[in-house]
Enzyme design. Structure first.
Site, PDB file in Angstrom:
ATOM      1  N   ASP A 297       0.801  -1.219   0.000  1.00 26.56           N
ATOM      2  CA  ASP A 297       0.000   0.000   0.000  1.00 26.56           C
ATOM      3  C   ASP A 297       0.840   1.280   0.000  1.00 26.56           C
ATOM      4  O   ASP A 297       0.374   2.325   0.436  1.00 26.56           O
ATOM      5  CB  ASP A 297      -0.956  -0.019   1.206  1.00 26.56           C
TER       6      ASP A 297
HETATM    7  N1  LIG Z   1       3.664  11.419  11.763  1.00 25.99           N
HETATM    8  C1  LIG Z   1       3.027  12.203  10.901  1.00 25.99           C
HETATM    9  N2  LIG Z   1       3.206  13.541  10.935  1.00 25.99           N
HETATM   10  C2  LIG Z   1       2.571  14.342  10.077  1.00 25.99           C
HETATM   11  N3  LIG Z   1       1.717  13.907   9.122  1.00 25.99           N
HETATM   12  C3  LIG Z   1       1.496  12.596   9.041  1.00 25.99           C
HETATM   13  C4  LIG Z   1       2.133  11.669   9.913  1.00 25.99           C
HETATM   14  N4  LIG Z   1       1.710  10.432   9.606  1.00 25.99           N
HETATM   15  C5  LIG Z   1       0.848  10.579   8.589  1.00 25.99           C
HETATM   16  N5  LIG Z   1       0.713  11.870   8.239  1.00 25.99           N
HETATM   17  C6  LIG Z   1      -0.154  12.452   7.200  1.00 25.99           C
HETATM   18  O1  LIG Z   1      -1.439  11.940   7.389  1.00 25.99           O
HETATM   19  C7  LIG Z   1      -1.884  11.238   6.252  1.00 25.99           C
HETATM   20  C8  LIG Z   1      -2.610   9.972   6.675  1.00 25.99           C
HETATM   21  O2  LIG Z   1      -1.791   9.164   7.468  1.00 25.99           O
HETATM   22  P1  LIG Z   1      -1.577   7.633   7.121  1.00 25.99           P
HETATM   23  O3  LIG Z   1      -1.080   7.492   5.743  1.00 25.99           O
HETATM   24  O4  LIG Z   1      -0.728   7.085   8.202  1.00 25.99           O
HETATM   25  O5  LIG Z   1      -3.056   7.105   7.284  1.00 25.99           O
HETATM   26  P2  LIG Z   1      -4.045   6.236   6.419  1.00 25.99           P
HETATM   27  O6  LIG Z   1      -5.372   6.814   6.574  1.00 25.99           O
HETATM   28  O7  LIG Z   1      -3.813   4.893   6.854  1.00 25.99           O
HETATM   29  O8  LIG Z   1      -3.647   6.332   4.924  1.00 25.99           O
HETATM   30  P3  LIG Z   1      -4.085   5.336   3.739  1.00 25.99           P
HETATM   31  O9  LIG Z   1      -5.151   6.061   3.004  1.00 25.99           O
HETATM   32  O10 LIG Z   1      -2.817   5.276   2.977  1.00 25.99           O
HETATM   33  O11 LIG Z   1      -4.486   4.026   4.288  1.00 25.99           O
HETATM   34  C9  LIG Z   1      -0.640  10.942   5.447  1.00 25.99           C
HETATM   35  O12 LIG Z   1      -0.907  10.864   4.077  1.00 25.99           O
HETATM   36  C10 LIG Z   1       0.269  12.093   5.813  1.00 25.99           C
HETATM   37  O13 LIG Z   1       0.003  13.207   4.988  1.00 25.99           O
END
Ligand SMILES: Nc1ncnc2c1ncn2[C@@H]1O[C@H](COP(=O)(O)OP(=O)(O)OP(=O)(O)O)[C@@H](O)[C@H]1O
Ligand SMILES: [Mg+2]
Length: 409
Positions: A297
């Protein structure tokens, strides 16, 4: 729909442009003249730079959606549905989603109604003022992605617990809640981030946290029986917000195309130019690592740039490292490496080809990949029984590793 048609876009609190909603549900983005004229302007996005480094100012209007750079700031899936519903706006009309979520966006960006335009509503129907403020805040917070997650502050009073803030904008941690669909994703992500940190990658602080220790979770989420993951935000520092953008923004691709419109080779090419060998090597480390753990992913939105000096891009710290093969038996990576998407075809030859196409030094790429494989094999062997992973998950990852040619002696 609300009576608003002009939104100001601010970077580090300074106006840089406006988004205007015109007839036919079209949105136009224009930079302010003061931003265009500023030779020391902070970078908003590489996508607004032409090949000579000059600012691109003619940005194509879009319909229903906002232009890709802005569309990528919005949550997708159930989180978007939830937030749109709370605010009473149509989740397809992105201009209004930016209007409600613009106060707390990723990075150093804020979006707010221009002078004389309406402000988003405070939710009503709640007798308790504190509860109303809490909900108002939850509904103004946006982090792109599909998983239910909230910005939170550390709560010392509750012994390392977290609080979803009642007033003001969000905190400096992200709480990622367990998924209803897949078991124990927070533990999986915690384990993968810990392994990545152990291999020297740039990883933010992570903690597994009992959901009872989280104050202020919105109602309607239901009872959560397994832990959530807390991740320290790298776009929030004591000195203020730091700007970030993901690679869908860099390439001007809408979120729906995050698996399609580019490749790891193209990301590597941008990193080589913008961040030099250091960023390129870190990218190879993460790419090889995610292939070894079976993370299918790592799409365009799971790689970001960060602008610590406000102008120069660096590869942001890592995020969203989850071994997906235990949940979905998909052996294809989210994007093409260079010629193939198949993890089982990531060979040293494929990496050499990627290096050539991305104009990276071949030796740097191959040596970094080899060191990552060696480090991973021994760390995984030593740690797999001690990480919060079930026996099945470990077995699924072990089985996957056997299919990866890089991991063979
Ligand atoms: N530690 C962090 N600090 C700042 N921004 C972050 C951090 N972790 C994630 N993000 C931001 O938040 C968004 C969502 O986080 P993440 O990708 O972990 O979650 P998700 O909802 O699981 O995503 P996906 O749609 O890929 O499953 C990321 O695309 C990034 O822009
Ligand atoms: Mg993600």
């Amino acid at each position: 729909m609300p009576d608003v048609s002009v939104l100001d876009v601010l970077l580090y609190g300074e106006p840089v442009g406006t988004l205007t909603l015109v007839q036919g549900d079209r949105t136009i983005f224009a930079f302010n003249q003061s931003y265009i004229d500023n030779p020391a302007r902070p970078t908003l996005s590489l996508s607004f730079k032409d090949s000579f480094g000059a600012l691109i100012t003619d940005i194509r209007p879009t319909q229903t959606l906002v232009p890709p750079f802005f569309s990528n700031l919005l949550p997708e899936g159930p989180l978007r549905e939830y937030l749109a519903k709370q605010a009473g706006v149509n989740q397809k009309r992105e201009f209004f989603l930016l209007w409600i979520l613009g106060r707390d966006l990723p990075g150093a960006l804020t979006i707010r109604p221009a002078d004389d335009e309406a402000w988003p509503p405070e939710p009503d129907g709640e007798p308790d003022r504190q509860e109303r403020e809490r909900r108002a805040n939850v509904l103004r917070f946006s982090l792109a992605g599909v998983q239910l997650k909230f910005s939170a502050v550390k709560n010392d009073r509750r012994n390392g617990g977290l609080t979803i803030p009642a007033t003001g904008v969000g905190g400096s941690w992200i709480v990622k809640l367990p998924s209803a669909r897949f078991e124990r994703v927070p533990e999986n992500e915690y384990a993968m981030m810990t392994l990545a940190a152990g291999l020297g990658m740039d990883v933010p602080e992570v903690q597994l946290i009992n959901t009872d220790a989280i104050e202020g979770l919105p109602e309607g989420i239901g009872k959560l029986s397994s832990p959530a993951l807390a991740v320290k935000r790298f776009d929030r520092t004591k000195k203020g917000p730091v700007h970030i953008e993901d690679f869908a923004q860099v390439f001007g691709v809408f979120p729906d195309d995050k698996y399609e419109r580019a490749s790891y080779r193209l990301i590597a090419g941008v990193l080589g130019i913008e961040t030099g060998d250091e960023g390129a090597a870190e990218f190879i480390r993460r790419l090889v690592f995610n292939t070894l753990i079976g993370n299918a992913d790592m799409h365009l939105k799971n790689w970001s740039l960060i602008y610590p000096d406000r102008r120069t891009a660096r590869l942001s710290p890592a995020y969203d490292f989850v071994s997906t093969v235990p949940y979905i038996a998909d052996e294809k990576a989210a994007l093409k490496y260079a010629r193939t998407r198949r993890m089982a075809e990531l060979t040293y030859d494929e990496l050499a080809y990627l290096a050539a196409k991305a104009r990276l030094p071949e030796k740097l790429v191959l040596d970094t990949a080899a060191a990552t494989v060696d480090g991973f094999i021994s760390l995984w062997a030593a740690e797999k029984a001690h990480l919060p992973l079930s026996g099945e998950t470990v077995a699924a990852i072990d089985k996957h590793i056997e299919t990866i040619p890089l991991a063979r002696l």
